[in-house]
Design a protein around this motif. Structure first.
Motif, PDB file in Angstrom:
ATOM      1  N   TYR A  75       0.815  -1.217   0.000  1.00 17.06           N
ATOM      2  CA  TYR A  75       0.000   0.000   0.000  1.00 17.06           C
ATOM      3  C   TYR A  75       0.852   1.273   0.000  1.00 17.06           C
ATOM      4  CZ  TYR A  75      -2.659   3.585   2.640  1.00 17.06           C
ATOM      5  OH  TYR A  75      -3.213   4.744   3.104  1.00 17.06           O
ATOM      6  N   ALA A 111      -5.446   6.020  -4.303  1.00 18.76           N
ATOM      7  CA  ALA A 111      -6.443   5.069  -4.806  1.00 18.76           C
ATOM      8  C   ALA A 111      -5.768   3.812  -5.345  1.00 18.76           C
ATOM      9  CB  ALA A 111      -7.293   5.721  -5.896  1.00 18.76           C
ATOM     10  N   VAL A 115      -6.045  -0.122  -3.646  1.00 18.45           N
ATOM     11  CA  VAL A 115      -6.430  -1.367  -4.320  1.00 18.45           C
ATOM     12  C   VAL A 115      -5.375  -2.447  -4.097  1.00 18.45           C
ATOM     13  CG1 VAL A 115      -6.881  -2.473  -6.537  1.00 18.45           C
ATOM     14  CG2 VAL A 115      -7.827  -0.204  -6.066  1.00 18.45           C
ATOM     15  N   THR A 118      -5.146  -3.739  -0.378  1.00 22.58           N
ATOM     16  CA  THR A 118      -6.314  -4.315   0.292  1.00 22.58           C
ATOM     17  C   THR A 118      -6.084  -5.726   0.845  1.00 22.58           C
ATOM     18  OG1 THR A 118      -7.880  -2.960  -0.971  1.00 22.58           O
ATOM     19  CG2 THR A 118      -8.744  -4.971   0.014  1.00 22.58           C
ATOM     20  N   PHE A 161     -10.150  -9.026  -1.441  1.00 23.63           N
ATOM     21  CA  PHE A 161     -10.448  -7.626  -1.751  1.00 23.63           C
ATOM     22  C   PHE A 161     -11.745  -7.175  -1.098  1.00 23.63           C
ATOM     23  CE2 PHE A 161      -7.427  -8.956  -4.908  1.00 23.63           C
ATOM     24  CZ  PHE A 161      -6.609  -7.846  -5.048  1.00 23.63           C
ATOM     25  N   CYS A 164     -12.717  -3.395  -0.492  1.00 27.27           N
ATOM     26  CA  CYS A 164     -11.792  -2.682  -1.389  1.00 27.27           C
ATOM     27  C   CYS A 164     -12.283  -1.271  -1.713  1.00 27.27           C
ATOM     28  CB  CYS A 164     -11.600  -3.481  -2.674  1.00 27.27           C
ATOM     29  SG  CYS A 164     -10.380  -2.764  -3.807  1.00 27.27           S
ATOM     30  N   THR A 165     -13.601  -1.120  -1.870  1.00 29.48           N
ATOM     31  CA  THR A 165     -14.147   0.194  -2.209  1.00 29.48           C
ATOM     32  C   THR A 165     -13.849   1.219  -1.119  1.00 29.48           C
ATOM     33  OG1 THR A 165     -15.944  -0.811  -3.475  1.00 29.48           O
ATOM     34  CG2 THR A 165     -16.233   1.484  -2.799  1.00 29.48           C
ATOM     35  N   THR A 168     -10.084   1.854  -0.783  1.00 27.95           N
ATOM     36  CA  THR A 168      -9.553   2.708  -1.841  1.00 27.95           C
ATOM     37  C   THR A 168      -9.899   4.172  -1.588  1.00 27.95           C
ATOM     38  OG1 THR A 168      -9.719   0.919  -3.456  1.00 27.95           O
ATOM     39  CG2 THR A 168      -9.553   3.156  -4.321  1.00 27.95           C
TER      40      THR A 168
END
Length: 292
Positions: A75, A111, A115, A118, A161, A164-165, A168
């Protein structure tokens, strides 16, 4: 004599700095996760810490450290690297990017990092939360890589994931709060004439950036943590999770805010202090800039 303040950071310095900071602040991150996932919200930070140490031992505060390091090396390396490469690509000697351009670059970098980071984040949350579960309910991952293998085998690749939303979105806001604001605050302080490019300025700038980042990201951080720690099928969608949390009251979105800031402030300070030291001692001079 070399003017080391003109040196630029290499793209991977951010990941190394964040990993080093994580080793110091991991217990605070673990406490933050516990506060966010408890339903009743009755335990204070002190009582929670005392309970963990008493029942599990002092080393339990470092439960999930391997996952935390995996997360930072994916990350943070990505978001710091993308931001640094972007700045070095678009900036010209003597002409820095405008603040809104830094915001956009930081948001995009965060962002992408969110992703890619995650899976490590999912493992990190689960390993930290494991010790509060009954023994028969614990996942008992041996380390981060073991956790990834177990999730893929037992729940499917897509579960890596989960959340993930929100992760992000949080990463984008976190990177905006940390990187772009740190850059702008540091430049403003140095240009005022009262500060120099030294550790004191780096610490003050990073404290301010940490406060901005915590405020921007805490609601999403709560949703992300709940999503990643949820049982399969517990929440149908992000909106379902949002409504569930909203029923607990507005303050539920800021549960764990104090330990989040207490954890993020030193983590941000250490990250940027380490980063500046790496830049000063192991960075490079841009083309066309003399060393002295």
């Amino acid at each position: 004599m070399e003017d080391k303040t003109k040196k630029l950071a290499r793209w991977y310095f951010g990941g190394l700095s964040s990993a080093g900071a994580a080793c110091v602040t991991h217990p605070l991150d673990l406490l933050k996760v516990h506060l966010q996932t408890q339903q009743e919200g009755k335990l204070s930070v002190v009582r929670l810490t005392t309970s963990i140490v008493k029942n599990q031992g002092i080393l339990a505060l470092y439960n999930g450290l391997s996952a935390s390091l995996l997360r930072q090396l994916t990350y943070s390396t990505t978001r710091f690297g993308a931001y640094e490469v972007g700045k070095q690509t678009f900036e010209k000697p003597g002409h820095s990017l405008l603040f809104y351009q830094k915001l956009l670059l930081a948001g995009f970098s965060g962002a992408v990092g969110g992703v890619l980071g995650t899976p490590g984040d999912v493992i990190n949350v689960r390993m930290q939360n494991d010790i509060k579960l009954a023994p028969e309910l614990r996942r008992n991952y041996k380390h981060a890589l073991d956790g990834i293998v177990c999730i893929v085998q037992q729940e499917g690749f897509s579960k890596l994931f989960s959340g993930c939303t929100t992760a992000t979105l949080r990463a984008a806001l976190m990177t905006i709060g940390q990187l772009s604001f740190y850059d702008q605050i540091k430049i403003t302080m140095i240009e005022s004439g009262y500060f120099e490019d030294n550790p004191v300025t780096h610490v003050l700038s990073s404290v301010c950036a940490g406060a901005v980042a915590t405020t921007l990201t805490q609601p999403l951080d709560v949703l992300k943590t709940r999503a990643m720690n949820a049982k399969p099928g517990e929440f149908k969608s992000l909106m379902d999770l949002f409504l569930y949390t909203a029923k607990l009251g507005p303050l539920a979105f800021f549960k764990g805010y104090v330990p989040a800031f207490v954890r993020l402030a030193p983590h941000t300070i250490l990250t940027f202090v380490f980063l500046e030291q790496l830049r000063t001692n192991f960075g490079f001079y841009p083309v066309g800039i003399l060393k002295s």
